[in-house]
Design an enzyme around this catalytic site. Structure first.
Site, short mmCIF file in Angstrom:
data_model
loop_
_atom_site.label_atom_id
_atom_site.label_comp_id
_atom_site.label_asym_id
_atom_site.label_seq_id
_atom_site.Cartn_x
_atom_site.Cartn_y
_atom_site.Cartn_z
N GLU A 75 -9.28 -12.45 1.09
CA GLU A 75 -10.47 -11.65 1.34
C GLU A 75 -11.44 -12.30 2.34
OE1 GLU A 75 -13.68 -9.84 -1.71
OE2 GLU A 75 -11.68 -10.13 -2.51
N ASP A 76 -11.58 -13.62 2.23
CA ASP A 76 -12.66 -14.30 2.95
C ASP A 76 -12.22 -15.25 4.05
OD1 ASP A 76 -14.39 -13.00 1.26
OD2 ASP A 76 -14.54 -14.65 -0.17
#
Length: 479
Positions: A75-76
Site C-alpha cells: 500500500e505504502d
C-alpha cells in the site's frame, strides 16, 4: 518501545529455526519504509514491528510474522506482489495482499472504497483466518497509539473498531484482543465515563484484594490437598464490559462476574471435581451455573462457570477449565499456534469451517449480496449484533440473530426441516411459526413430509439470509 531485539527474543523462545526469514522480512520492510514516519514522529517501521510483536506474543507462525512486518508495503511503498513472492513465497504474499486495502482508483467515492475494504477483511476469514488475525493486531497497535490522531479520527476509528473488529475478535474467540479493543474504543468515545469507571474499578479491586487473596488461598489449598496440579488467576471484568452492564440497568454490586477466578487444571474430569470442591467451600447461586465444557459456546469457548458467595459475601464467578481450554478461552483460534504446532494453519481453517456456526452464515451472506454496502449491513445485523442462543432437541446450542423465529431455526438445522415444517413447540408449548425466539428456549420443529411446503408469508417472518434464500429457492420450485 518495542525493538527488533525484543521481537527476535520472542521468536527465539518458541520458533528459533525461523529467525533468518523473519530477519530478512524486517530488513526488507525497514528498507522500503525508509524515510517514512508515523504521526507520532517515530520511524514508520515501528508500526509493523509492533504488529509482528503482538503476533509473536501469540506464538504466530513464521509466515504470519513475516506478513505482519510487510503488511503495509504493497500500500505504502514501491514494491509489488511479484517482488514479495520471489523473496518470501506465495503464502506470505497472499497474507500481505489480504490485509492490503483495495486501491481507491477502483471507486468513485470514499464510502464505496471503505465498504469494499470492510467486505474484503470480513470475507478473508473464508480463505485464511490469519489475515483477520494480522488485521486485528494491526488495529490493536493503531488503537494503542490513537492519541496522535485528530479527535474526529479517534472517534471514527473507535466506532469502526466496536462495529467491525470487536465482533470479529469475539467470533474467532480472541477474548484478550477483544477486551483491549473495547476498552481503548470506550476511552476515546466516552472519555469521562471511561475515567470514572476506571477509578471505580481500581477502588473496588483495592477494597476486595484481601478477600480475593483469602479465597484464592483456600481454593488452592483444597486442590493441592487432592494432588491436583492447578493454576489460579483473578480477573476483573474489563471497563467496557462494566459499562455495558450499567447501560443495561444493572447496579455495580449486582454484576455477578465483576470478579472471576480462572482455575486451570490438567484433566477435563478434574474440572468437575474442582467444581464440587469449590461448592463445598462456598455456596453457589443455583441459577448462575453454566457448563460450557459439555456444551461449548459457538466460538468454541469451554469452561465451567459457577457464581458463588465468596469471602465477605462478595459474588465471585469461578471459571474452571483445563490449561488447553484456557489458551482457547484467551486467544481463540490463535491458540492453535501453540496447541497444534506445525499444523496450526490447516487446523484453524478446518475447525473454523466445521465447528464455528457463524462461518456458514457468512458464506451464505457473501453469496447472496453482490452490493458491498448491503453485504456489510447484513453482516452487522445478522452476525455482529445481539444474538439469541436456543437449544435443539438433542441439547445442541444454536445461535441466531435477535428477532429470529422457529422458521430461522429450522433452516439453520437443515433445508429439509424448514421445507417440511408445519409447526413448532417452544419449551413444550405449541407456538405460532412467527414466535420470536428468546435466550435458552428449547425448540422442537413439527414436520409433515406431505405438507404443501413453506408459505410465501414466511419470507417476512425470517431474519437470517440462509432462511430467506432457502425459502426463495423452494417457492421457485413450487411455482
Amino acid at each position: 518501545m518495542i525493538t527488533k531485539e525484543d521481537l527476535f527474543k520472542r521468536i527465539k523462545e518458541y520458533n528459533p529455526n525461523e529467525l533468518e526469514m523473519i530477519q530478512k522480512a524486517y530488513d526488507y520492510a525497514k528498507f522500503l519504509h525508509q524515510g517514512q514516519t508515523r504521526q507520532s514522529g517515530e520511524p514508520y517501521i515501528s508500526h509493523p514491528l509492533n504488529v509482528a510483536y503482538i503476533l509473536a506474543e501469540m506464538h504466530a507462525d513464521r509466515d504470519t510474522v513475516c506478513a505482519a512486518l510487510l503488511h503495509d508495503t504493497l500500500e505504502d511503498t514501491k514494491t509489488d506482489k511479484e517482488d514479495i513472492a520471489e523473496m518470501f513465497g506465495k503464502d506470505v504474499t497472499n497474507l500481505v495482499d489480504g490485509v492490503t486495502k483495495i486501491s481507491k482508483m477502483n471507486f468513485s467515492t470514499k464510502q464505496e472504497q471503505n465498504m469494499a475494504n470492510t467486505r474484503k477483511i470480513i470475507t478473508s476469514l473464508t480463505n485464511d483466518v490469519r489475515i483477520i488475525i494480522i488485521k486485528l493486531a494491526d488495529r490493536l497497535h493503531n488503537m494503542r497509539t490513537l492519541q496522535f490522531k485528530s479527535e474526529f479520527k479517534q472517534k471514527e476509528n473507535s466506532l469502526e473498531t466496536l462495529e467491525i473488529f470487536v465482533p470479529l475478535a469475539y467470533r474467532i474467540g480472541a477474548y484478550r484482543m477483544k477486551s483491549e479493543l473495547e476498552d481503548l474504543s470506550l476511552q476515546y468515545l466516552k472519555p469521562g465515563i471511561y475515567l470514572k469507571l476506571q477509578e471505580k474499578k481500581n477502588q473496588i479491586e483495592e477494597h476486595s484484594k484481601e478477600d480475593l487473596q483469602e479465597m484464592l488461598y483456600k481454593i488452592k489449598m483444597v486442590l493441592d490437598d487432592k494432588n491436583m496440579p492447578n493454576e489460579i488467576k483473578i480477573r476483573t471484568k474489563n471497563i467496557y464490559g462494566i459499562y455495558k452492564r450499567l447501560q443495561a440497568g444493572h447496579h455495580l454490586d449486582d454484576i455477578h462476574d465483576l470478579f472471576a477466578f480462572k482455575i486451570m487444571v490438567e484433566e477435563e474430569l478434574n474440572c468437575y471435581t474442582t467444581l464440587g470442591l469449590i461448592h463445598k467451600l462456598y455456596h453457589p447461586i443455583n441459577n448462575k451455573f453454566k457448563d460450557y465444557i459439555s456444551n461449548p459456546k459457538t466460538n468454541m469457548y469451554q469452561s465451567l462457570h459457577s457464581t458463588v458467595f465468596g469471602e465477605g459475601g462478595k459474588l465471585i464467578q469461578t471459571q474452571i477449565r483445563t490449561f488447553d481450554m484456557d489458551k482457547i478461552a484467551s486467544f481463540g483460534l490463535t491458540a492453535y499456534w501453540d496447541i497444534n504446532k506445525g499444523k496450526a494453519r490447516e487446523k484453524m481453517q478446518e475447525d473454523l469451517s466445521h465447528k464455528y456456526q457463524f462461518y456458514q452464515s457468512l458464506v451464505e451472506i457473501d453469496r447472496s449480496f453482490s452490493d458491498n454496502k448491503a453485504f456489510v449491513e447484513q453482516v452487522k445485523k445478522e452476525l455482529f449484533s445481539t444474538t439469541v442462543y436456543v437449544y435443539a432437541p438433542d441439547g445442541t446450542i444454536i445461535e441466531l440473530p435477535q428477532g429470529s423465529t422457529p422458521i430461522d431455526f429450522a433452516y439453520e438445522i437443515s433445508s429439509d426441516l424448514g421445507n417440511t415444517m408445519i409447526g413448532a413447540f417452544i419449551n413444550n408449548k405449541q407456538v405460532d411459526v412467527d414466535y420470536v425466539l428468546q435466550n435458552k428456549d428449547r425448540v422442537k420443529i413439527v414436520t409433515d413430509p406431505l405438507s404443501f411446503g413453506p408459505r410465501e408469508s414466511w419470507l417476512t417472518k425470517v431474519k437470517t439470509t440462509k432462511a430467506k434464500q432457502k425459502l426463495l429457492q423452494m417457492r421457485k420450485m413450487l411455482h
